[in-house]
Design an enzyme around this catalytic site. Structure first.
Site, PDB file in Angstrom:
ATOM      1  N   ARG A   1     -18.527   4.561   2.958  1.00  0.00           N
ATOM      2  CA  ARG A   1     -17.585   4.201   1.611  1.00  0.00           C
ATOM      3  C   ARG A   1     -18.502   3.542   0.716  1.00  0.00           C
ATOM      4  O   ARG A   1     -18.643   3.708  -0.365  1.00  0.00           O
ATOM      5  CB  ARG A   1     -16.278   3.814   1.864  1.00  0.00           C
ATOM      6  CG  ARG A   1     -15.318   4.083   0.557  1.00  0.00           C
ATOM      7  CD  ARG A   1     -14.005   3.424   0.807  1.00  0.00           C
ATOM      8  NE  ARG A   1     -12.982   4.606   1.217  1.00  0.00           N
ATOM      9  CZ  ARG A   1     -12.660   5.533   0.418  1.00  0.00           C
ATOM     10  NH1 ARG A   1     -12.765   5.434  -0.940  1.00  0.00           N
ATOM     11  NH2 ARG A   1     -11.583   6.386   0.825  1.00  0.00           N
TER      12      ARG A   1
ATOM     13  N   ALA B   1      -6.755   3.460   3.500  1.00  0.00           N
ATOM     14  CA  ALA B   1      -7.385   4.432   2.313  1.00  0.00           C
ATOM     15  C   ALA B   1      -6.688   4.511   1.087  1.00  0.00           C
ATOM     16  O   ALA B   1      -7.029   5.558   0.579  1.00  0.00           O
ATOM     17  CB  ALA B   1      -7.848   5.784   2.988  1.00  0.00           C
TER      18      ALA B   1
ATOM     19  N   GLU C   1      -5.988  -2.052  10.788  1.00  0.00           N
ATOM     20  CA  GLU C   1      -6.202  -0.708  10.946  1.00  0.00           C
ATOM     21  C   GLU C   1      -6.916  -0.240  12.249  1.00  0.00           C
ATOM     22  O   GLU C   1      -6.281   0.665  12.996  1.00  0.00           O
ATOM     23  CB  GLU C   1      -7.331  -0.202   9.868  1.00  0.00           C
ATOM     24  CG  GLU C   1      -7.629   1.432   9.827  1.00  0.00           C
ATOM     25  CD  GLU C   1      -8.411   1.686   8.532  1.00  0.00           C
ATOM     26  OE1 GLU C   1      -8.347   1.124   7.555  1.00  0.00           O
ATOM     27  OE2 GLU C   1      -9.092   2.808   8.904  1.00  0.00           O
TER      28      GLU C   1
ATOM     29  N   THR D   1     -12.544   9.433   4.118  1.00  0.00           N
ATOM     30  CA  THR D   1     -13.740   9.934   3.986  1.00  0.00           C
ATOM     31  C   THR D   1     -14.046  10.862   4.859  1.00  0.00           C
ATOM     32  O   THR D   1     -14.658  11.696   4.887  1.00  0.00           O
ATOM     33  CB  THR D   1     -15.002   9.019   3.697  1.00  0.00           C
ATOM     34  OG1 THR D   1     -14.879   8.260   4.828  1.00  0.00           O
ATOM     35  CG2 THR D   1     -14.661   7.971   2.422  1.00  0.00           C
TER      36      THR D   1
ATOM     37  N   GLU E   1      -5.813  -0.075  -2.966  1.00  0.00           N
ATOM     38  CA  GLU E   1      -7.277  -0.627  -2.828  1.00  0.00           C
ATOM     39  C   GLU E   1      -7.880  -1.015  -4.391  1.00  0.00           C
ATOM     40  O   GLU E   1      -8.489  -1.882  -4.541  1.00  0.00           O
ATOM     41  CB  GLU E   1      -8.086   0.181  -1.966  1.00  0.00           C
ATOM     42  CG  GLU E   1      -7.673   0.167  -0.531  1.00  0.00           C
ATOM     43  CD  GLU E   1      -8.445   1.126   0.087  1.00  0.00           C
ATOM     44  OE1 GLU E   1      -8.302   2.300   0.096  1.00  0.00           O
ATOM     45  OE2 GLU E   1      -9.272   0.696   1.167  1.00  0.00           O
TER      46      GLU E   1
ATOM     47  N   PHE F   1      -4.244  -5.357   5.142  1.00  0.00           N
ATOM     48  CA  PHE F   1      -5.551  -5.480   4.230  1.00  0.00           C
ATOM     49  C   PHE F   1      -6.585  -4.659   4.799  1.00  0.00           C
ATOM     50  O   PHE F   1      -7.688  -4.853   4.676  1.00  0.00           O
ATOM     51  CB  PHE F   1      -5.733  -6.926   3.852  1.00  0.00           C
ATOM     52  CG  PHE F   1      -4.482  -7.444   3.073  1.00  0.00           C
ATOM     53  CD1 PHE F   1      -4.005  -7.134   1.957  1.00  0.00           C
ATOM     54  CD2 PHE F   1      -4.012  -8.812   3.774  1.00  0.00           C
ATOM     55  CE1 PHE F   1      -2.763  -7.906   1.456  1.00  0.00           C
ATOM     56  CE2 PHE F   1      -2.896  -9.257   3.323  1.00  0.00           C
ATOM     57  CZ  PHE F   1      -2.217  -8.823   2.189  1.00  0.00           C
TER      58      PHE F   1
ATOM     59  N   ARG G   1      -9.577  -3.786   2.520  1.00  0.00           N
ATOM     60  CA  ARG G   1      -9.282  -3.353   1.139  1.00  0.00           C
ATOM     61  C   ARG G   1     -10.367  -2.920   0.590  1.00  0.00           C
ATOM     62  O   ARG G   1     -11.165  -3.946  -0.228  1.00  0.00           O
ATOM     63  CB  ARG G   1      -8.409  -4.441   0.391  1.00  0.00           C
ATOM     64  CG  ARG G   1      -7.383  -3.932  -0.566  1.00  0.00           C
ATOM     65  CD  ARG G   1      -6.436  -4.864  -1.266  1.00  0.00           C
ATOM     66  NE  ARG G   1      -5.304  -4.388  -1.910  1.00  0.00           N
ATOM     67  CZ  ARG G   1      -4.348  -5.228  -2.344  1.00  0.00           C
ATOM     68  NH1 ARG G   1      -4.442  -6.395  -1.916  1.00  0.00           N
ATOM     69  NH2 ARG G   1      -3.323  -4.668  -3.236  1.00  0.00           N
TER      70      ARG G   1
ATOM     71  N   GLN H   1      -1.808  -1.207  11.700  1.00  0.00           N
ATOM     72  CA  GLN H   1      -1.438  -0.190  10.554  1.00  0.00           C
ATOM     73  C   GLN H   1      -1.742   1.327  11.255  1.00  0.00           C
ATOM     74  O   GLN H   1      -1.525   2.231  10.596  1.00  0.00           O
ATOM     75  CB  GLN H   1      -2.750  -0.503   9.785  1.00  0.00           C
ATOM     76  CG  GLN H   1      -2.687  -1.809   8.885  1.00  0.00           C
ATOM     77  CD  GLN H   1      -3.706  -1.910   7.927  1.00  0.00           C
ATOM     78  OE1 GLN H   1      -4.578  -2.968   8.241  1.00  0.00           O
ATOM     79  NE2 GLN H   1      -4.341  -1.038   7.202  1.00  0.00           N
TER      80      GLN H   1
ATOM     81  N   PHE I   1     -12.829  -1.289   1.640  1.00  0.00           N
ATOM     82  CA  PHE I   1     -13.544  -0.351   2.608  1.00  0.00           C
ATOM     83  C   PHE I   1     -15.016  -0.029   2.555  1.00  0.00           C
ATOM     84  O   PHE I   1     -15.372   0.886   2.762  1.00  0.00           O
ATOM     85  CB  PHE I   1     -12.675   0.910   2.983  1.00  0.00           C
ATOM     86  CG  PHE I   1     -12.737   1.608   4.397  1.00  0.00           C
ATOM     87  CD1 PHE I   1     -12.162   0.949   5.549  1.00  0.00           C
ATOM     88  CD2 PHE I   1     -13.710   2.566   4.662  1.00  0.00           C
ATOM     89  CE1 PHE I   1     -12.334   1.365   6.859  1.00  0.00           C
ATOM     90  CE2 PHE I   1     -13.783   3.060   5.968  1.00  0.00           C
ATOM     91  CZ  PHE I   1     -12.942   2.726   6.933  1.00  0.00           C
TER      92      PHE I   1
HETATM   93  N1  LUZ Z   1     -10.065   3.864   6.552  1.00  0.00           N
HETATM   94  C1  LUZ Z   1     -10.696   5.230   7.036  1.00  0.00           C
HETATM   95  C2  LUZ Z   1     -10.208   3.597   5.390  1.00  0.00           C
HETATM   96  O1  LUZ Z   1     -10.708   5.285   8.329  1.00  0.00           O
HETATM   97  N2  LUZ Z   1     -11.456   5.657   6.256  1.00  0.00           N
HETATM   98  C3  LUZ Z   1     -11.505   5.546   4.689  1.00  0.00           C
HETATM   99  O2  LUZ Z   1     -12.082   6.331   4.206  1.00  0.00           O
HETATM  100  C4  LUZ Z   1     -10.737   4.506   4.365  1.00  0.00           C
HETATM  101  N3  LUZ Z   1     -10.946   4.222   3.062  1.00  0.00           N
HETATM  102  C5  LUZ Z   1     -10.376   3.031   2.821  1.00  0.00           C
HETATM  103  C6  LUZ Z   1      -9.567   2.088   3.604  1.00  0.00           C
HETATM  104  N4  LUZ Z   1      -9.662   2.557   5.031  1.00  0.00           N
HETATM  105 MO1  MOS Z   2      -7.517  -0.116   4.535  1.00  0.00          MO
HETATM  106  S1  MOS Z   2      -9.110  -1.049   4.077  1.00  0.00           S
HETATM  107  O1  MOS Z   2      -6.922  -0.645   6.032  1.00  0.00           O
HETATM  108  O2  MOS Z   2      -7.203   0.841   3.666  1.00  0.00           O
END
Ligand code: LUZ
Ligand code: MOS
Length: 757
Positions: free
Chosen positions: A304, A503, A226, A434, A706, A222, A336, A191, A338
Site C-alpha cells: 500500500r 481497509a 487486525e 490490495t 482511513e 485502528f 489506519r 478485527q 496501512f
Molecule cells: N489490510 C489488509 C488493510 O489486509 N489489506 C489492505 O489493503 C488494507 N488496507 C488498509 C487497511 N488494512
Molecule cells: Mo486497518 S489499518 O485495520 O484498516
C-alpha cells in the site's frame, strides 16, 4: 440516525471483553515475554514459578499440539519463542493461575538465561545486512532516470517517519471457554475473527469448525487488532484446551505497549524532477520499511505504500521501490492508512523541498499536478470519477486560501514570539483490500415471526459505527423502522471465512452482502403479498412498514405480512454474499485495477508555534471531503475528526522511541503522548464535496475510515512553515514527528550548524 451505541457508551453499559461475566473456575493468564531483543535461550527454569501457590500451569512451545506458528501472510512467527528470541516483548510462556495477581507474582520467579546476539533497530542497517523479510518490489511507469536530465529542477532528499502506538482504549485480550468434544469458544477483541479462528485451529491442531470466535465490539482497533489480536486469542484457546478450564487474558497497558507492533517506521529517499511550469515529470522513491522481527502484515502494508507513493498527483514517470527490513522490534502491523500515509509523507516532503528550492509555495506544485480522469497510476489503474481537482477547487472557493495566507503573513510580521504556519494537504486513498481475494463478505439475516430482524455480518464494531450503518442498510432494504433491527455479535459460526474489518472497506463489503440477503427475503415477501392481495406483482412495494399495491396502501403491514409468510411456510432467513466487481491485480507485472474507487479531499491546516518554548497549537483545520452521498453524517464526521487528529498526533507529539537495545522507551501513557481535548485543533470545519457518490460504495456513501488520517500529514508542513518564518536559517528536514523539542531546535538552528536529529 444516531449511533446505536451512543447511549450505551456514555452510560457505560456497552459490553467489552473484560465485562463478560467470568465463569467459575476461570484461570487468568499472564504472558512471560522476552527481556532481550535478540538472543539464544540458554536455559529456562519455570519450577519456582510453577510451585508458587495458585499457579496451575505454565505453557511453552513444548505444549503446542499443532503448529507453533501464527504468521498470517508468511509463516515466520512462532506463538511462543523456541530457542531464540527476536524482539523484546516476544511471548515465551503463558502463566495460568487462579488470579491475575498470582500470575504476575509467578512471572517474576521465572529464571531464564539468554545469550545476547546483535540487535538491529534501523531498517537501513537491516537492508545493508541483507536482512529482508521478503524480496523488494518496484512499481514503475515510464522511465524517470532518463527524464531527470531534461527536467528544469531536480531535487533529492530523505524523508523518515517514526511509528505510532495504536492506543486503543481497550487493550488486547481474549476469553476462551472449553466446550464439549474438544471445541473451544473464543471471545476476542479482534478485527479479524476468522484470523483468530484459523490460527487457533492451526496451533491447537484441530479443524476450524472446532473453534468458534465471537466478538461483541472493540474499544478501538485502528489496525492494531487486525492481526495482532490473534496471539492472545490463540493462547487462551490453547490453555482452555489443555486445562479444560475457561481462560482469560486482559492485557495491562504496559504489557500491551511492549509486546505489540505498531505503525511501521520508514526511512526513505526521494528524487523529484520538475519542469519550469511546475509539472512533476519524474519521481523516484526508495522506501525502507521497518518491519520488526517477523512479517505480520508487512508485505501488504508495504504494497500500500507503493500504491500511494504519488498521493493525489499525476506523474508520468515513476519508479518506487520498497524494502521490508527485518529488525529486532516487535513485528509492526496495520495502522489506519496501512502504509499509505508513509508513502504520501515522502512525496509531500519532496514537494516541500522542491518548492523551497524553486522559490514557490508547495501548494503551487500540488495544484499543478493533481490527478485527472484518464490519468494512469504507476500501478496501471486508469483514474475515473476522479475528484482530486474538484476537492482542491472546492477548498479554494469554500475557504479563501489566499486570505488565510495573508492573515498568517500579517500575524507573523506583527509577532516575534509566536509564528503561524499554513499547509495544504490533498489526499487520495484507494478503497479495497490490495489483496483482491479479500474483497468479499457475507451476511445472515433472520426475520423473526414477530417482524423483528436479526442481522449478522462479518463486520466488527470498533467504535467506527459500522453496526449503525448495517442497521440502516437492513431497515432501508425492508423499509421498516430501525428499532426492529438488531445487530448480532460478529461470530464465525454465523458468518464464516471473513476478511478482517479493515481497509476502510467494512461497511461497503458487509453492507452490500446485507443488501443482497435482505433483497432475497424481500422478493419472497412480495410474492406472499401478491398472492394474499391477488394483485399484479409489478406494482407491489413495501414502504414505511406498509404493503403498497399500485400506489395504494393495502391492509397488509410489515407484521401481518411476516405472519402471512410464516404460516405459508416461506423462509424468512437469507444469506448474502458480495464480492467487489471489476478489481484485479497482477503482481508479476505490478499492474492492474486494485481499487473499487478512491476517496479524495483536501485540507488547510493552520498552526501557531510558541517560539520561546517550541510548543504549538493548531488554530484550525478546514477541509473539503468526498463522502459521496453520506448515509450517516454524524458517524462520518466522527471518522473525519478522529482520523485527522490521529494523523496530526502521528506527525507531531506521538514519539515512539526504542533504544539501541531494542527496548521501548515510550512504554506508557506517561511517556507516550497522544492528542487530547486540549491539543486538538481549535476549529475543525468540514465541508462536503457535492457528488453523486460511487456505485461500489454502500448506498453510494464512500468509505471514510482511513482517508482522513492523511489530512494530518499537513501538520508537519504547517509547523515547518512556521519555524521557517521565525528562523530563515532553518534547513528543511523531513523526519516526523515534529515534536516540540525538534521545533525548538529548529527555531534556533544556525546556518552550517549540524543539529542532532
Ligand atoms: N489490510 C489488509 C488493510 O489486509 N489489506 C489492505 O489493503 C488494507 N488496507 C488498509 C487497511 N488494512
Ligand atoms: Mo486497518 S489499518 O485495520 O484498516
Amino acid at each position: 440516525m444516531k449511533n446505536i451505541d451512543s447511549i450505551g457508551h456514555v452510560t457505560g453499559r456497552s459490553l467489552y471483553l473484560d465485562d463478560l461475566p467470568t465463569i467459575q473456575g476461570t484461570l487468568f493468564g499472564v504472558v512471560f515475554d522476552s527481556p532481550k531483543a535478540h538472543g539464544k535461550i540458554k536455559s529456562a527454569d519455570y519450577s519456582k514459578a510453577e510451585d508458587f501457590p495458585g499457579v496451575v500451569r505454565i505453557l511453552t512451545s513444548k505444549d503446542i499440539p499443532g503448529e507453533n506458528q501464527i504468521g498470517g501472510i508468511i509463516p515466520d512467527e512462532p506463538l511462543f519463542a523456541d530457542g531464540e528470541v527476536h524482539f523484546m516483548g516476544q511471548p515465551i510462556a503463558f502463566i495460568l493461575a487462579d488470579t491475575e495477581t498470582i500470575a504476575y507474582k509467578a512471572k517474576k520467579l521465572i529464571e531464564m538465561e539468554i545469550e545476547e546476539l546483535p540487535v538491529i533497530t534501523d531498517p537501513r542497517e537491516a537492508r545493508a545486512k541483507d536482512q529482508l523479510i521478503f524480496p523488494p518490489r518496484t512499481f514503475q511507469v515510464g522511465d524517470p532516470e532518463s527524464v531527470f536530465d531534461s527536467c528544469d529542477y531536480v531535487i533529492e532528499g530523505e524523508a523518515d517517519n517514526e511509528g505510532q502506538e495504536h492506543l486503543y482504549i481497550e487493550t488486547q485480550g481474549a476469553y476462551s471457554v472449553p466446550m464439549e468434544n474438544g471445541h473451544v469458544r473464543i471471545s476476542s477483541s479482534t478485527q479479524g475473527p476468522t484470523a483468530v479462528q484459523r490460527t487457533a485451529a492451526r496451533v491447537l491442531g484441530v479443524p476450524m469448525h472446532k473453534v468458534e470466535v465471537d466478538v461483541i465490539r472493540l474499544g478501538g482497533g485502528f489496525g492494531g487488532k487486525e492481526d495482532q489480536a490473534t496471539p492472545w486469542g490463540v493462547m487462551t484457546a490453547l490453555a482452555a484446551q489443555l486445562t479444560k478450564r475457561p481462560v482469560k487474558l486482559a492485557m495491562h497497558r504496559m504489557d500491551d505497549m511492549r509486546m505489540t507492533g505498531k505503525r511501521h517506521p520508514y526511512r526513505s529517499d526521494f528524487k523529484i524532477g520538475l519542469s519550469k511550469d511546475l509539472k512533476i515529470l519524474a519521481y523516484e522513491a526508495t522506501f525502507h520499511q521497518n518491519a520488526g522481527a517477523a512479517a505480520d502484515l508487512s508485505p501488504a502494508v508495504m504494497e500500500r505504500t507503493l500504491f500511494h507513493a504519488t498521493n493525489s498527483y499525476f506523474i508520468p514517470n515513476v519508479k518506487a521501490t520498497a524494502y521490508s527490513c527485518r529488525t529486532n522490534l516487535p513485528p509492526n502491523t496495520a495502522f489506519r492508512g496501512f502504509g499509505g500515509p508513509q508513502g504520501m509523507f515522502v512525496i509531500e516532503s519532496a514537494i516541500a523541498k522542491a518548492a523551497e528550492e524553486i522559490g514557490v509555495k508547495p501548494r503551487e506544485i500540488q495544484k499543478a499536478n493533481l490527478l485527472n480522469d484518464g490519468d494512469e497510476m504507476p500501478y496501471g489503474q486508469i483514474m475515473d470519477q476522479c475528484l482530486a481537482k474538484n476537492s482542491w477547487d472546492s477548498l479554494e472557493s469554500s475557504f479563501d486560501i489566499k486570505k488565510l495566507e495573508a492573515e498568517v503573513e500579517a500575524f507573523n510580521s506583527e509577532n516575534s514570539d509566536f509564528k503561524k504556519g499554513i499547509a495544504i494537504q490533498p489526499i487520495c486513498f484507494g478503497i479495497s483490500f490490495t489483496n483482491t481475494m479479500m474483497n468479499n463478505a457475507r451476511a445472515l439475516v433472520h426475520v423473526y415471526s414477530d417482524g423483528s430482524v436479526g442481522v449478522s455480518t462479518g463486520a466488527v464494531e470498533m467504535g467506527q459505527g459500522v453496526n449503525t450503518k448495517m442497521v440502516q442498510v437492513a431497515a432501508d432494504a425492508f423499509s421498516i423502522d430501525p428499532s426492529r433491527v438488531k445487530l448480532e455479535t460478529t461470530n464465525t459460526t454465523r458468518v464464516a471465512n471473513t476478511s478482517p474489518s479493515a481497509a476502510s472497506a467494512t461497511s461497503d463489503l458487509n453492507g452490500k452482502a446485507l443488501q443482497i440477503a435482505c433483497n432475497k427475503i424481500l422478493d419472497r415477501l412480495k410474492e406472499v403479498a401478491v398472492k394474499k392481495l391477488g394483485v399484479d406483482a409489478s406494482t407491489i412495494e413495501l414502504k414505511d412498514e406498509k404493503v403498497i399495491s399500485a400506489g395504494t396502501e393495502s391492509d397488509l403491514d410489515w407484521k401481518s405480512l411476516i405472519q402471512e409468510a410464516f404460516v405459508s411456510r416461506v423462509s424468512l432467513t437469507e444469506n448474502g454474499h458480495y464480492s467487489t466487481p471489476i478489481i484485479h491485480f497482477d503482481k508479476s507485472k505490478e499492474k492492474g485495477h486494485p481499487f473499487a474507487y478512491h476517496v479524495y479531499g483536501a485540507a488547510i491546516l493552520t498552526v501557531t508555534i510558541d517560539c520561546i518554548r517550541g510548543r504549538y497549537d493548531f488554530d484550525s483545520v478546514k477541509l473539503v471531503h468526498d463522502f459521496g452521498k453520506s448515509m450517516n453524517l454524524p458517524v462520518d464526521h466522527g471518522q473525519i475528526e478522529g482520523g485527522l487528529v490521529q494523523g496530526i498526533g502521528w506527525m507531531t507529539m506521538e514519539e515512539l522511541l526504542y533504544d539501541k537495545e531494542g527496548k521501548l522507551m515510550s512504554n506508557a501513557l506517561s511517556t507516550y503522548k497522544i492528542p487530547d481535548i486540549y491539543s486538538v485543533p481549535k476549529e475543525i470545519a468540514i465541508k462536503h464535496l457535492e457528488t453523486e457518490g460511487h456505485e461500489a460504495a454502500i448506498q453510494k456513501s464512500k468509505a471514510v475510515g482511513e482517508p482522513p488520517l492523511m489530512y494530518g500529514l499537513g501538520a508537519y508542513f504547517a509547523i515547518q512553515n512556521a519555524v521557517k518564518a521565525f528562523n530563515p536559517d532553518y534547513q528543511l528536514k523531513f523526519h516526523a514527528p515534529f515534536t516540540p523539542e525538534k521545533v525548538l531546535m529548529g527555531l534556533y538552528e544556525k546556518v552550517g550548524e549540524v543539529v542532532p536529529d
